[in-house]
Write an enzyme that holds these catalytic residues in place. Sequence first.
Site: not given
Length: 505
Positions: A247, A348, A199, A500
């Site tokens: 996730t 991230e 993702t 985010n």
Amino acid sequence: MSSKSERFVHALDERNLPKGFAVSATYAGIKAAISPVATPPAAKTSNLNPKPDLALIVSATPAAAAGCFTRNAFKAAPVVLSSQLLIDGAGSPAGARARSVLVNSGCANAVTGLKGFQDAQECASTIAELLPTPPAVAEKQERGDLLPRGKETLLLSTGVIGVPLPMQAIKKCLPHLTSGNVLRNDKDAWLETARAFMTTDTFPKLRARRFELGGRDVSIVGIDKGAGMIHPSMSGPVPAPQGLHATLLGLVCTDAPIAPPALQSALEHAMSRTFNCISVDGDMSTNDTILCLANGLAPDLEGEAGELAIAEGEEITKEGHPEEYAVFETELTEFCKELAHLIVRDGEGATKFVEIKVKNAPTFEHAHAIASSISTSALVKCALHGGDANWGRILCAVGYAPLPQLESSAQEWQIDPTRVTVSFVPPEGASDGGQTHETLVVLKDGAPQAVDEEKAGRLLALEDINIVVDLQGGSFGAESAKEEACYWTCDFSKEYISINGDYRS
């Protein structure tokens, strides 16, 4: 510096791929189907080969199956379905077994109610219907030795929460994925399958290796994904009432001959020391799942003389083959550690890979809890991003860590502030212009130490940072508390906030 993809994407040696597995991947347009946006004409022509978002992994024979799943109360439909299948299978004569795993990215199928669970069931049953049944498998099914066909497919899903699966887009691709012309067992096929997991990941996470086990030449391959919403706490399909299990998605396939209960036990041990010891942002996902399949098709070692420790058709158990089980558990744990590290390195916005080691605690669980507390501290992670050896923030996180209760002792264990030592340790082989970095002790026996700021700056400028917290036994003393645990985390950067801040990412 080269990109993370250039440094951490390794070409597979096809000799390390396990026997009896085949994979396929394709682009189904899952994310576009659930959140369509107008695509500029130029983009339509420039993206002729989009990243795959749907993949299938198939074993030539029903494989021993094990899984560890999120403890989040809002478990996604694929988590519920897969854990139920493993529980049901554990009660059968052959134990928990599965033939295939269907993976999708772009949609988590989480918090989607009964419709989400029904969609998950339909995906699993459709794959079972499309895959041909080998004659030997059909015979066993007639005898009741294997799970019914509709219970042979496990699921992995990741992506946006609260949105149903785009079933029309997915079902259209399933006949293609199950085609014998598409399913392959080569490095390119496995790489495309790893890409289908992604993702917000910046690179596919894929590893394979070989080892000897009971006279067999065993291979193992693994894929995982995750860059944000990473702080797993996974357990088996039947969670234990206490203790660590783990996730993030992960899949490990091996041709080792190991029985389902032993596979589940080994996987839970590996989780407690690898995937349940990583954190990017402290958030536990609704979809965290690690699955492991073992089909027992590993060949005999070439030139091996004498009787094999594991006969043909026999499977390793903890009680019947303790030495072979111990080897497998160790190999699986080391392999999962390598996969788990890739998650943290791709956190991230991350610029640092940080190992937190807590030493001389009364139990592994105590050391794990303290290391987790340090790893999830936003203040610690921001200091690491800024290259600040801020031991005060580390010590604060040690002090408020939620410690487990000792069952075997009436005496409560406590951290002794006058014993705690904190050090920044250079990673193995690290040097700066030929000059070796030195260990930086910032707190010794609870007292602050004079720090050479120039040396500290050079050490903390490295991409890899190691922090060691020595509790020196705490209230029990060094001779009575010698357990340790490692946790792996990363720093917080402005890029993490940027990524985010857009929920659609």
